[in-house]
Design a protein around this motif. Structure first.
Motif, PDB file in Angstrom:
ATOM      1  N   GLU A  16       3.261  -6.265 -12.057  1.00 53.09           N
ATOM      2  CA  GLU A  16       1.948  -5.251 -11.279  1.00 53.09           C
ATOM      3  C   GLU A  16       1.387  -5.838  -9.862  1.00 53.09           C
ATOM      4  OE1 GLU A  16      -2.104  -2.264 -11.067  1.00 53.09           O
ATOM      5  OE2 GLU A  16      -0.518  -2.534 -13.147  1.00 53.09           O
ATOM      6  N   LEU A  17       1.444  -5.689  -8.704  1.00 54.68           N
ATOM      7  CA  LEU A  17       1.051  -6.050  -7.181  1.00 54.68           C
ATOM      8  C   LEU A  17      -0.355  -5.663  -7.805  1.00 54.68           C
ATOM      9  CD1 LEU A  17       3.701  -7.431  -5.017  1.00 54.68           C
ATOM     10  CD2 LEU A  17       2.678  -8.340  -6.847  1.00 54.68           C
ATOM     11  N   ARG A  18      -1.247  -6.366  -7.520  1.00 57.70           N
ATOM     12  CA  ARG A  18      -2.767  -6.001  -7.305  1.00 57.70           C
ATOM     13  C   ARG A  18      -3.422  -7.168  -5.870  1.00 57.70           C
ATOM     14  NH1 ARG A  18      -6.999  -7.004 -11.439  1.00 57.70           N
ATOM     15  NH2 ARG A  18      -7.475  -8.198 -10.359  1.00 57.70           N
ATOM     16  N   HIS A  19      -4.532  -6.561  -4.908  1.00 54.50           N
ATOM     17  CA  HIS A  19      -5.031  -7.042  -3.927  1.00 54.50           C
ATOM     18  C   HIS A  19      -6.415  -6.555  -4.006  1.00 54.50           C
ATOM     19  CE1 HIS A  19      -0.782  -6.286  -2.849  1.00 54.50           C
ATOM     20  NE2 HIS A  19      -0.671  -7.298  -2.091  1.00 54.50           N
ATOM     21  N   VAL A  20      -7.083  -7.239  -4.039  1.00 51.78           N
ATOM     22  CA  VAL A  20      -8.558  -6.518  -3.855  1.00 51.78           C
ATOM     23  C   VAL A  20      -9.016  -7.620  -3.374  1.00 51.78           C
ATOM     24  CG1 VAL A  20      -8.459  -8.133  -6.414  1.00 51.78           C
ATOM     25  CG2 VAL A  20      -8.835  -9.895  -4.707  1.00 51.78           C
ATOM     26  N   GLY A  21     -10.104  -6.304  -3.159  1.00 50.89           N
ATOM     27  CA  GLY A  21     -10.638  -6.628  -1.076  1.00 50.89           C
ATOM     28  C   GLY A  21      -9.864  -5.221  -0.406  1.00 50.89           C
ATOM     29  N   ASP A  22     -10.635  -5.755   0.910  1.00 43.99           N
ATOM     30  CA  ASP A  22      -9.692  -4.983   2.195  1.00 43.99           C
ATOM     31  C   ASP A  22      -9.619  -6.028   2.662  1.00 43.99           C
ATOM     32  OD1 ASP A  22     -12.494  -6.237   3.236  1.00 43.99           O
ATOM     33  OD2 ASP A  22     -12.806  -4.804   4.197  1.00 43.99           O
ATOM     34  N   TRP A  23      -8.819  -7.567   2.413  1.00 45.04           N
ATOM     35  CA  TRP A  23      -7.900  -7.953   2.970  1.00 45.04           C
ATOM     36  C   TRP A  23      -6.692  -7.744   3.688  1.00 45.04           C
ATOM     37  CZ3 TRP A  23      -3.487  -9.921   2.196  1.00 45.04           C
ATOM     38  CH2 TRP A  23      -2.802 -10.166   0.957  1.00 45.04           C
ATOM     39  N   LEU A  24      -5.851  -6.852   3.070  1.00 44.17           N
ATOM     40  CA  LEU A  24      -4.804  -6.065   3.201  1.00 44.17           C
ATOM     41  C   LEU A  24      -4.413  -5.534   4.658  1.00 44.17           C
ATOM     42  CD1 LEU A  24      -2.006  -6.675   2.596  1.00 44.17           C
ATOM     43  CD2 LEU A  24      -2.179  -4.874   0.142  1.00 44.17           C
ATOM     44  N   GLU A  25      -5.542  -4.569   4.904  1.00 43.64           N
ATOM     45  CA  GLU A  25      -5.165  -3.510   5.683  1.00 43.64           C
ATOM     46  C   GLU A  25      -5.241  -4.736   7.292  1.00 43.64           C
ATOM     47  OE1 GLU A  25      -8.365  -0.131   7.502  1.00 43.64           O
ATOM     48  OE2 GLU A  25      -8.257  -0.411   4.932  1.00 43.64           O
ATOM     49  N   GLY A  26      -4.216  -3.955   7.715  1.00 43.46           N
ATOM     50  CA  GLY A  26      -4.525  -5.162   9.435  1.00 43.46           C
ATOM     51  C   GLY A  26      -4.006  -6.456   9.271  1.00 43.46           C
TER      52      GLY A  26
END
Length: 148
Positions: A16-26
């Motif tokens: 499963e892939l996780r992305h913490v924080g809001d860095w992925l947006e944009g």
């Protein structure tokens, strides 16, 4: 990591892939930060040390067997992380294989193998978010690191 560590097992699930924080947006619209003069100087020096690195660091690292039982016993604080820009490359594949074998999600961070160098600001924000999520960073410490 050995070939056995990074090779997909028949029927092995992708972690499963996780992305913490809001860095992925944009993120796709951003670029790596330009290296500082000090970093360029360091890269030149590291280039001179490449034969030593290959013999004494990379070869032992890529040929070592990982004690999965010992890592699994480490418990929930273990968080396999890989740079999103290095998908498909050896460091990413090793982290993904480790996450799969331990039944843990793979947390993606900004940048590639050198994310803390390539995307310092985004990487730092993602690390702060991960540490905060794990309860490893107090609000006071978080404010100190962010310059607030």
């Amino acid at each position: 990591m050995t070939e056995a560590m990074t090779a997909s097992e028949p029927g092995a699930a992708t972690p499963e892939l996780r992305h913490v924080g809001d860095w992925l947006e944009g993120y796709a619209e951003t670029s790596p930060e330009p290296p500082t003069p000090e970093l360029l100087e360091l890269f030149a020096r590291l280039g001179e040390l490449q034969p030593l690195f290959l013999e004494h660091v990379l070869v032992p690292f890529t040929s070592a067997d990982v004690d999965l039982a010992a890592l699994a016993a480490a418990g929930p604080p273990l968080v396999p992380v890989a740079g999103i820009d290095s998908r498909g490359q050896l460091p990413y594949r090793a982290a993904a294989a480790l996450a799969s074998r331990l039944g843990l999600p793979l947390t993606e961070f900004p940048g590639g193998h050198l994310g803390p160098v390539e995307r310092l600001t985004q990487f730092a924000a993602a690390l702060r978010a991960l540490l905060g999520q794990a309860g490893l960073m107090s609000c006071q410490r978080s404010n100190t690191l962010s310059g607030s």
